[in-house]
Design a protein around this motif. Structure first.
Motif, PDB file in Angstrom:
ATOM      1  N   UNK A  92       0.857  -1.180   0.000  1.00  0.00           N
ATOM      2  CA  UNK A  92       0.000   0.000   0.000  1.00  0.00           C
ATOM      3  C   UNK A  92       0.897   1.235   0.000  1.00  0.00           C
ATOM      4  N   UNK A  93       0.524   2.243  -0.751  1.00  0.00           N
ATOM      5  CA  UNK A  93       1.287   3.484  -0.829  1.00  0.00           C
ATOM      6  C   UNK A  93       1.243   4.207   0.520  1.00  0.00           C
ATOM      7  N   UNK A  94       2.346   4.804   0.903  1.00  0.00           N
ATOM      8  CA  UNK A  94       2.418   5.513   2.189  1.00  0.00           C
ATOM      9  C   UNK A  94       1.466   6.705   2.236  1.00  0.00           C
ATOM     10  N   UNK A  95       0.989   7.168   1.098  1.00  0.00           N
ATOM     11  CA  UNK A  95       0.058   8.307   1.042  1.00  0.00           C
ATOM     12  C   UNK A  95      -1.405   7.869   1.057  1.00  0.00           C
ATOM     13  N   UNK A  96      -1.656   6.586   1.186  1.00  0.00           N
ATOM     14  CA  UNK A  96      -3.032   6.069   1.165  1.00  0.00           C
ATOM     15  C   UNK A  96      -3.807   6.521   2.393  1.00  0.00           C
ATOM     16  N   UNK A  97      -5.103   6.590   2.225  1.00  0.00           N
ATOM     17  CA  UNK A  97      -5.976   6.967   3.343  1.00  0.00           C
ATOM     18  C   UNK A  97      -6.116   5.789   4.317  1.00  0.00           C
ATOM     19  N   UNK A  98      -6.662   6.070   5.490  1.00  0.00           N
ATOM     20  CA  UNK A  98      -6.907   4.992   6.468  1.00  0.00           C
ATOM     21  C   UNK A  98      -7.878   3.956   5.922  1.00  0.00           C
ATOM     22  N   UNK A  99      -8.861   4.404   5.156  1.00  0.00           N
ATOM     23  CA  UNK A  99      -9.837   3.482   4.573  1.00  0.00           C
ATOM     24  C   UNK A  99      -9.147   2.532   3.591  1.00  0.00           C
ATOM     25  N   UNK A 100      -8.265   3.076   2.768  1.00  0.00           N
ATOM     26  CA  UNK A 100      -7.565   2.242   1.801  1.00  0.00           C
ATOM     27  C   UNK A 100      -6.560   1.314   2.486  1.00  0.00           C
ATOM     28  N   UNK A 112      -4.830 -14.869   3.095  1.00  0.00           N
ATOM     29  CA  UNK A 112      -4.434 -15.840   4.119  1.00  0.00           C
ATOM     30  C   UNK A 112      -5.524 -16.872   4.359  1.00  0.00           C
ATOM     31  N   UNK A 113      -6.760 -16.427   4.447  1.00  0.00           N
ATOM     32  CA  UNK A 113      -7.880 -17.319   4.749  1.00  0.00           C
ATOM     33  C   UNK A 113      -8.264 -18.157   3.527  1.00  0.00           C
ATOM     34  N   UNK A 114      -8.456 -17.500   2.378  1.00  0.00           N
ATOM     35  CA  UNK A 114      -8.963 -18.206   1.198  1.00  0.00           C
ATOM     36  C   UNK A 114      -7.903 -19.075   0.521  1.00  0.00           C
ATOM     37  N   UNK A 115      -6.682 -18.586   0.447  1.00  0.00           N
ATOM     38  CA  UNK A 115      -5.654 -19.289  -0.320  1.00  0.00           C
ATOM     39  C   UNK A 115      -4.508 -19.821   0.533  1.00  0.00           C
ATOM     40  N   UNK A 116      -4.573 -19.590   1.842  1.00  0.00           N
ATOM     41  CA  UNK A 116      -3.498 -20.067   2.706  1.00  0.00           C
ATOM     42  C   UNK A 116      -2.178 -19.357   2.476  1.00  0.00           C
ATOM     43  N   UNK A 117      -2.250 -18.097   2.007  1.00  0.00           N
ATOM     44  CA  UNK A 117      -1.034 -17.327   1.727  1.00  0.00           C
ATOM     45  C   UNK A 117      -0.801 -16.301   2.835  1.00  0.00           C
ATOM     46  N   UNK A 118       0.127 -16.552   3.731  1.00  0.00           N
ATOM     47  CA  UNK A 118       0.425 -15.559   4.764  1.00  0.00           C
ATOM     48  C   UNK A 118       1.356 -14.469   4.198  1.00  0.00           C
ATOM     49  N   UNK A 119       0.799 -13.595   3.390  1.00  0.00           N
ATOM     50  CA  UNK A 119       1.587 -12.567   2.711  1.00  0.00           C
ATOM     51  C   UNK A 119       1.857 -11.382   3.627  1.00  0.00           C
ATOM     52  N   UNK A 120       3.072 -10.843   3.597  1.00  0.00           N
ATOM     53  CA  UNK A 120       3.334  -9.637   4.379  1.00  0.00           C
ATOM     54  C   UNK A 120       2.622  -8.438   3.746  1.00  0.00           C
ATOM     55  N   UNK A 121       2.321  -7.448   4.565  1.00  0.00           N
ATOM     56  CA  UNK A 121       1.777  -6.184   4.077  1.00  0.00           C
ATOM     57  C   UNK A 121       2.915  -5.172   4.129  1.00  0.00           C
ATOM     58  N   UNK A 122       3.225  -4.598   2.973  1.00  0.00           N
ATOM     59  CA  UNK A 122       4.317  -3.638   2.861  1.00  0.00           C
ATOM     60  C   UNK A 122       3.782  -2.242   2.629  1.00  0.00           C
ATOM     61  N   UNK A 123       4.465  -1.257   3.180  1.00  0.00           N
ATOM     62  CA  UNK A 123       4.171   0.137   2.879  1.00  0.00           C
ATOM     63  C   UNK A 123       5.183   0.596   1.843  1.00  0.00           C
ATOM     64  N   UNK A 124       4.695   1.176   0.761  1.00  0.00           N
ATOM     65  CA  UNK A 124       5.550   1.676  -0.315  1.00  0.00           C
ATOM     66  C   UNK A 124       5.682   3.180  -0.181  1.00  0.00           C
ATOM     67  N   UNK A 125       6.927   3.656  -0.059  1.00  0.00           N
ATOM     68  CA  UNK A 125       7.199   5.084   0.034  1.00  0.00           C
ATOM     69  C   UNK A 125       7.984   5.491  -1.210  1.00  0.00           C
ATOM     70  N   UNK A 126       7.314   6.087  -2.207  1.00  0.00           N
ATOM     71  CA  UNK A 126       7.995   6.426  -3.455  1.00  0.00           C
ATOM     72  C   UNK A 126       9.090   7.469  -3.279  1.00  0.00           C
ATOM     73  N   UNK A 127       9.097   8.182  -2.168  1.00  0.00           N
ATOM     74  CA  UNK A 127      10.120   9.193  -1.924  1.00  0.00           C
ATOM     75  C   UNK A 127      11.398   8.643  -1.330  1.00  0.00           C
TER      76      UNK A 127
END
Length: 142
Positions: A92-100, A112-127
Motif C-alpha cells: 500500500x502506498x504511504x500516502x493512502x488513506x486509512x480506509x484504503x 491468508x484465509x482463502x488461499x493459505x497465503x500468509x503474505x506480508x503487508x508492505x508500505x511503499x514510500x515512493x520518496x
C-alpha cells in the motif's frame, strides 16, 4: 492509492507479454479473447517485447513503468501454493488513506484465509529510493 500486489521477479518475467518504460496506456488495446497473431491484449505494436525484465523496469518518463502480464497462460494463476509462485506480498502506498489501508489489510487477510497465503503487508514510500518498502506490523486484535 489502492492496494497492490508485489510479484516475484521470476513470475513477472515468465508471464510478461510486453512492457513500456512509461505509462503505456495498455487499457486501450482490446483484442479478441486471449488475443491472436495480430493482437496481444495490452500491447501496442511499439511496446517492448522479448526483452529482459530489467529493461522494462527502467522508467524513461514521468509516472510509472508498465508491465503487461498474461494471466491465462497455463490455466491461469491458480490458488494457494500455485498463486504463491507469483505473489510475494501485498503493498500500500504511504500516502493512502486509512480506509484504503484497511482495504489492504482486508486483502491480506483474505489471501491468508482463502488461499493459505500468509503474505506480508508492505508500505511503499515512493520518496525513499534507497528503501522504498517497509513491513507494516499487524494490528492488535480487538
Amino acid at each position: 492509492y489502492m492496494p497492490m500486489l508485489v510479484l516475484r521477479r521470476s513470475a513477472a518475467a515468465e508471464r510478461m507479454n510486453c512492457c513500456y518504460p512509461h505509462d503505456g496506456g495498455s487499457n486501450r488495446v482490446n483484442c479478441p479473447l486471449g488475443g491472436d497473431a495480430h493482437c496481444t491484449p495490452g500491447c501496442f505494436p511499439y511496446a517492448l517485447r522479448h526483452v529482459p525484465l530489467e529493461t522494462c523496469l527502467q522508467r524513461t518518463g514521468p509516472g510509472y513503468n508498465e508491465l503487461v502480464l498474461d494471466v491465462w497462460r497455463d490455466g491461469g494463476w491458480g490458488a494457494g501454493a500455485a498463486l504463491a509462485h507469483f505473489v510475494q506480498a501485498i503493498a500500500i502506498d504511504s500516502r493512502a488513506s486509512r480506509v484504503t489501508l484497511a482495504l489492504a489489510r482486508a486483502v491480506q487477510d483474505a489471501a491468508s484465509v482463502a488461499d493459505g497465503l500468509p503474505l506480508p503487508l508492505l508500505e511503499y514510500n515512493p520518496g525513499n529510493a534507497a528503501a522504498p518498502f517497509r513491513v507494516l506490523r499487524a494490528l492488535p486484535a480487538g
